[in-house]
Design an enzyme around this catalytic site. Structure first.
Site, mmCIF file in Angstrom:
data_model
loop_
_atom_site.group_PDB
_atom_site.id
_atom_site.type_symbol
_atom_site.label_atom_id
_atom_site.label_comp_id
_atom_site.label_asym_id
_atom_site.label_seq_id
_atom_site.Cartn_x
_atom_site.Cartn_y
_atom_site.Cartn_z
ATOM 1 N N LYS A 241 1.112 -0.754 15.220
ATOM 2 C CA LYS A 241 2.522 -0.895 15.602
ATOM 3 C C LYS A 241 2.858 -2.159 16.393
ATOM 4 O O LYS A 241 4.035 -2.512 16.515
ATOM 5 C CB LYS A 241 2.961 0.321 16.442
ATOM 6 C CG LYS A 241 3.056 1.607 15.654
ATOM 7 C CD LYS A 241 4.281 1.598 14.762
ATOM 8 C CE LYS A 241 4.273 2.683 13.726
ATOM 9 N NZ LYS A 241 4.275 2.192 12.353
ATOM 10 N N TYR B 35 -9.001 5.441 7.648
ATOM 11 C CA TYR B 35 -9.161 5.769 9.074
ATOM 12 C C TYR B 35 -10.189 6.891 9.151
ATOM 13 O O TYR B 35 -9.945 7.997 8.665
ATOM 14 C CB TYR B 35 -7.836 6.251 9.663
ATOM 15 C CG TYR B 35 -6.815 5.155 9.900
ATOM 16 C CD1 TYR B 35 -5.992 4.700 8.873
ATOM 17 C CD2 TYR B 35 -6.671 4.583 11.167
ATOM 18 C CE1 TYR B 35 -5.056 3.699 9.104
ATOM 19 C CE2 TYR B 35 -5.725 3.593 11.404
ATOM 20 C CZ TYR B 35 -4.925 3.154 10.366
ATOM 21 O OH TYR B 35 -3.992 2.173 10.608
ATOM 22 N N TYR C 114 4.185 5.936 10.293
ATOM 23 C CA TYR C 114 3.331 4.822 9.885
ATOM 24 C C TYR C 114 4.106 3.760 9.108
ATOM 25 O O TYR C 114 3.952 2.569 9.358
ATOM 26 C CB TYR C 114 2.161 5.361 9.037
ATOM 27 C CG TYR C 114 1.024 4.368 8.945
ATOM 28 C CD1 TYR C 114 0.075 4.276 9.966
ATOM 29 C CD2 TYR C 114 0.910 3.506 7.862
ATOM 30 C CE1 TYR C 114 -0.948 3.353 9.910
ATOM 31 C CE2 TYR C 114 -0.116 2.582 7.793
ATOM 32 C CZ TYR C 114 -1.046 2.517 8.813
ATOM 33 O OH TYR C 114 -2.061 1.590 8.758
ATOM 34 N N PRO D 230 -4.260 -0.264 18.889
ATOM 35 C CA PRO D 230 -4.044 -0.714 17.513
ATOM 36 C C PRO D 230 -4.095 0.383 16.446
ATOM 37 O O PRO D 230 -3.747 0.138 15.292
ATOM 38 C CB PRO D 230 -5.181 -1.726 17.290
ATOM 39 C CG PRO D 230 -6.211 -1.395 18.301
ATOM 40 C CD PRO D 230 -5.507 -0.806 19.471
ATOM 41 N N HIS E 66 0.855 -1.199 0.000
ATOM 42 C CA HIS E 66 0.000 0.000 0.000
ATOM 43 C C HIS E 66 0.883 1.237 0.000
ATOM 44 O O HIS E 66 1.745 1.380 0.865
ATOM 45 C CB HIS E 66 -0.904 0.012 1.236
ATOM 46 C CG HIS E 66 -2.079 -0.898 1.118
ATOM 47 N ND1 HIS E 66 -3.286 -0.648 1.730
ATOM 48 C CD2 HIS E 66 -2.241 -2.056 0.447
ATOM 49 C CE1 HIS E 66 -4.134 -1.620 1.437
ATOM 50 N NE2 HIS E 66 -3.527 -2.494 0.671
HETATM 51 P P1 RFL Z 1 1.463 -12.731 20.862
HETATM 52 O O1 RFL Z 1 1.113 -12.676 19.435
HETATM 53 O O2 RFL Z 1 0.399 -12.496 21.859
HETATM 54 O O3 RFL Z 1 2.130 -14.155 21.121
HETATM 55 C C1 RFL Z 1 2.358 -14.658 22.410
HETATM 56 C C2 RFL Z 1 2.331 -16.172 22.332
HETATM 57 O O4 RFL Z 1 2.605 -16.707 23.631
HETATM 58 C C3 RFL Z 1 1.666 -17.734 23.916
HETATM 59 N N1 RFL Z 1 1.585 -17.823 25.382
HETATM 60 C C4 RFL Z 1 2.256 -18.748 26.095
HETATM 61 N N2 RFL Z 1 3.088 -19.727 25.718
HETATM 62 C C5 RFL Z 1 3.629 -20.502 26.697
HETATM 63 N N3 RFL Z 1 3.357 -20.307 28.018
HETATM 64 C C6 RFL Z 1 2.532 -19.337 28.425
HETATM 65 N N4 RFL Z 1 2.281 -19.157 29.728
HETATM 66 C C7 RFL Z 1 1.941 -18.497 27.444
HETATM 67 N N5 RFL Z 1 1.087 -17.446 27.494
HETATM 68 C C8 RFL Z 1 0.882 -17.048 26.238
HETATM 69 C C9 RFL Z 1 0.401 -17.286 23.235
HETATM 70 O O5 RFL Z 1 -0.486 -18.368 22.999
HETATM 71 C C10 RFL Z 1 0.959 -16.700 21.937
HETATM 72 O O6 RFL Z 1 1.084 -17.665 20.934
HETATM 73 O O7 RFL Z 1 2.650 -11.731 21.230
HETATM 74 P P2 RFL Z 1 3.887 -11.179 20.334
HETATM 75 O O8 RFL Z 1 4.599 -12.312 19.674
HETATM 76 O O9 RFL Z 1 4.609 -10.257 21.217
HETATM 77 O O10 RFL Z 1 3.205 -10.368 19.142
HETATM 78 C C11 RFL Z 1 2.508 -9.180 19.401
HETATM 79 C C12 RFL Z 1 1.353 -9.023 18.412
HETATM 80 O O11 RFL Z 1 0.562 -10.192 18.422
HETATM 81 C C13 RFL Z 1 0.476 -7.813 18.742
HETATM 82 O O12 RFL Z 1 1.280 -6.724 19.120
HETATM 83 C C14 RFL Z 1 -0.374 -7.397 17.522
HETATM 84 O O13 RFL Z 1 -1.328 -8.369 17.201
HETATM 85 C C15 RFL Z 1 -1.065 -6.072 17.816
HETATM 86 N N6 RFL Z 1 -1.924 -5.637 16.715
HETATM 87 C C16 RFL Z 1 -1.406 -5.037 15.590
HETATM 88 N N7 RFL Z 1 -0.061 -4.915 15.439
HETATM 89 C C17 RFL Z 1 0.463 -4.395 14.283
HETATM 90 O O14 RFL Z 1 1.691 -4.295 14.158
HETATM 91 N N8 RFL Z 1 -0.334 -3.983 13.244
HETATM 92 C C18 RFL Z 1 -1.687 -4.061 13.321
HETATM 93 O O15 RFL Z 1 -2.355 -3.738 12.340
HETATM 94 C C19 RFL Z 1 -2.274 -4.570 14.533
HETATM 95 N N9 RFL Z 1 -3.597 -4.681 14.649
HETATM 96 C C20 RFL Z 1 -3.308 -5.819 16.781
HETATM 97 C C21 RFL Z 1 -4.129 -5.314 15.731
HETATM 98 C C22 RFL Z 1 -3.898 -6.489 17.839
HETATM 99 C C23 RFL Z 1 -5.269 -6.652 17.881
HETATM 100 N N10 RFL Z 1 -5.793 -7.380 18.960
HETATM 101 C C24 RFL Z 1 -6.669 -8.460 18.785
HETATM 102 C C25 RFL Z 1 -5.172 -7.262 20.263
HETATM 103 C C26 RFL Z 1 -5.489 -5.440 15.770
HETATM 104 C C27 RFL Z 1 -6.075 -6.081 16.858
HETATM 105 C C28 RFL Z 1 -7.565 -6.158 16.885
HETATM 106 C C1 PHB Z 2 -5.874 -4.503 10.470
HETATM 107 O O1 PHB Z 2 -5.929 -4.652 9.238
HETATM 108 O O2 PHB Z 2 -6.197 -5.413 11.250
HETATM 109 C C2 PHB Z 2 -5.456 -3.209 11.040
HETATM 110 C C3 PHB Z 2 -5.035 -2.201 10.196
HETATM 111 C C4 PHB Z 2 -4.630 -0.987 10.722
HETATM 112 C C5 PHB Z 2 -4.670 -0.787 12.096
HETATM 113 C C6 PHB Z 2 -5.084 -1.794 12.934
HETATM 114 C C7 PHB Z 2 -5.484 -3.020 12.412
HETATM 115 O O3 PHB Z 2 -4.298 0.423 12.594
#
Ligand code: RFL
Ligand code: PHB
Length: 387
Positions: free
Chosen positions: A293, A198, A381, A289, A72
């Site tokens: 990041k 957004y 971004y 979110p 993008h």
């Molecule tokens: P994760 O992905 O939570 O992975 C942690 C792993 O550890 C496991 N775990 C355990 N394993 C062993 N023993 C235990 N006691 C444990 N407890 C937990 C879990 O099952 C899991 O597999 O952490 P990590 O690797 O630090 O990654 C971080 C990202 O997942 C998180 O920051 C992002 O998803 C945040 N996020 C976004 N980040 C972006 O860079 N761009 C985005 O567009 C974005 N959109 C989002 C998001 C997060 C969202 N939610 C659902 C919180 C959108 C949403 C809606």
């Molecule tokens: C997504 O596609 O899940 C998404 C995109 C941008 C954001 C957060 C989540 O800022």
């Protein structure tokens, strides 16, 4: 069992760390609480910064990302029913790539298992021990119910915000709660627009994103205590239609495949280390979110950690490990500010008065019309350079 680096958690942080260590000839064992199927299906982030894509390419795990990821070159800020495009690529020379987090996770799991390296799924009762000594170890119960012990030189706590590692580190926590949450849906419908939108709207924030040319990802600002039962699919589409309305824009609808509510928090743990236990990713920090990041910060942390561990195991020098927390936290706080700024500019805060709403609109107009302000949004971004 013995390994050099015991990694708790097979999310983006733990899996990327294991991969970067293997490329540097350092063995590790990854312990994951969930099953492989579960972690490969968990729908989360979708936006990869430019430096994240570069890193995954250099690490040799971007084959499918390069084929299927969607580059993008811009995004839209939509307010007053009009789109204001931020031309990311023209302003910075860099772009982002839309590619689901679970696709990154699938690619990293495949790379590790193909190389014959271990990921131990479905472990329970995981506990790090003796992090303050030079002989740390992890105990856990394996999928068959047998107690196990993993001795290691270093423990990497990559188990997210609800894991055990964060709780084992007696650091200071800086936290901020936001008075809203996001309701996210994944719909079997082609995106209604080629880029992310957004949207600032008097009914609340909305975001149009996507996963593939057939799948749309959409979000709505809702109150923090909102329950998903209050949101049947028809209500979701009606609300999205109202908030995303703009001249010449038609919202494509389709069957909703998944929906859920995520609360919004900012958390920073300082320092991201306790003795030989190093926190990375969501275990160390959470961002709202809105700036996209979270996953990108997780991957930056483990890039820094892998370099530091390579120097430690290769040359016996701990200088980079000693700088690990400070190096990561500089980027974390920048992302924290950017995410807070995007969040405050775009959402409707409960109880906000007319003065605050006018400030928000003024900020949006300035960001959309000033090259300097748009460039500031764009460079944050697409991701500031690693070095
Ligand atoms: P994760 O992905 O939570 O992975 C942690 C792993 O550890 C496991 N775990 C355990 N394993 C062993 N023993 C235990 N006691 C444990 N407890 C937990 C879990 O099952 C899991 O597999 O952490 P990590 O690797 O630090 O990654 C971080 C990202 O997942 C998180 O920051 C992002 O998803 C945040 N996020 C976004 N980040 C972006 O860079 N761009 C985005 O567009 C974005 N959109 C989002 C998001 C997060 C969202 N939610 C659902 C919180 C959108 C949403 C809606
Ligand atoms: C997504 O596609 O899940 C998404 C995109 C941008 C954001 C957060 C989540 O800022």
């Amino acid at each position: 069992m013995r390994t050099r680096v015991g990694i708790i958690g097979a999310g983006p942080a733990g899996l990327t760390l294991a991969h970067l260590l293997r490329l540097r000839g350092i063995d590790s064992v990854v312990l994951e609480a969930r099953s492989r199927e579960y972690v490969e299906r968990r729908v989360r982030a979708g936006v990869l910064e430019h430096p994240t894509v570069e890193l995954l390419r250099e690490a040799g795990v971007a084959g499918r990302l390069d084929r299927e990821g969607m580059p993008h070159h811009g995004l839209s800020l939509r307010f007053d029913g009009t789109d204001h495009r931020i031309a990311l690529a023209d302003l910075t020379g860099r772009s982002i790539t839309v590619y689901g987090q679970q696709e990154v996770v699938k690619d990293l799991i495949a790379a590790r298992l193909d190389a014959g390296e271990p990921i131990v799924f479905e472990v329970s009762d995981v506990r790090p021990h003796d992090a303050e000594t030079d002989q740390p170890y992890i105990t856990y119960v394996d999928a068959d119910g047998a107690p196990q012990r993993l001795d290691c030189d270093v423990i990497a706590g990559c188990d997210g915000s609800h894991g055990v590692s964060h709780a084992a580190v007696p650091s200071t926590t800086h936290a901020h709660d936001y008075p809203f949450a996001w309701l996210g849906v994944l719909a079997k419908a082609p995106p209604s627009h080629s880029e992310l939108i957004y949207t600032h709207h008097e009914r609340g924030f909305a975001l149009h994103s996507m996963r593939t040319p057939e799948i749309t990802r959409l979000y709505l600002q809702v109150p923090p205590e909102e329950r998903i039962e209050y949101w049947p699919d028809d209500r979701i589409w009606d609300e999205l239609g109202l908030r995303l309305a703009a001249d010449g824009f038609t919202l494509t609808t389709g069957p909703i495949m998944e929906k859920g509510i995520t609360t919004m928090r900012s958390v920073v743990t300082e320092p991201m280390r306790y003795g030989r236990l190093f926190l990375a990713g969501d275990a160390a920090h959470i961002v709202p979110p809105t700036g996209a990041k979270g996953m990108n910060l997780a991957i930056h942390d483990v890039w820094v950690l892998a370099e530091a561990l390579a120097r430690y195991f290769g040359e016996g020098r701990s200088d980079l490990l000693d700088e690990y927390s400070d190096t990561c936290l500089r980027r974390v706080w920048r992302a924290q500010h950017f995410s807070w700024w995007m969040t405050s500019m775009l959402h409707q805060a409960p109880g906000a008065d007319d003065f605050q709403r006018r400030l928000q609109l003024s900020q949006l107009r300035y960001t959309a019309t000033s090259t300097a302000a748009a460039t500031s949004l764009a460079e944050n971004y697409v991701g500031l350079p690693y070095r």
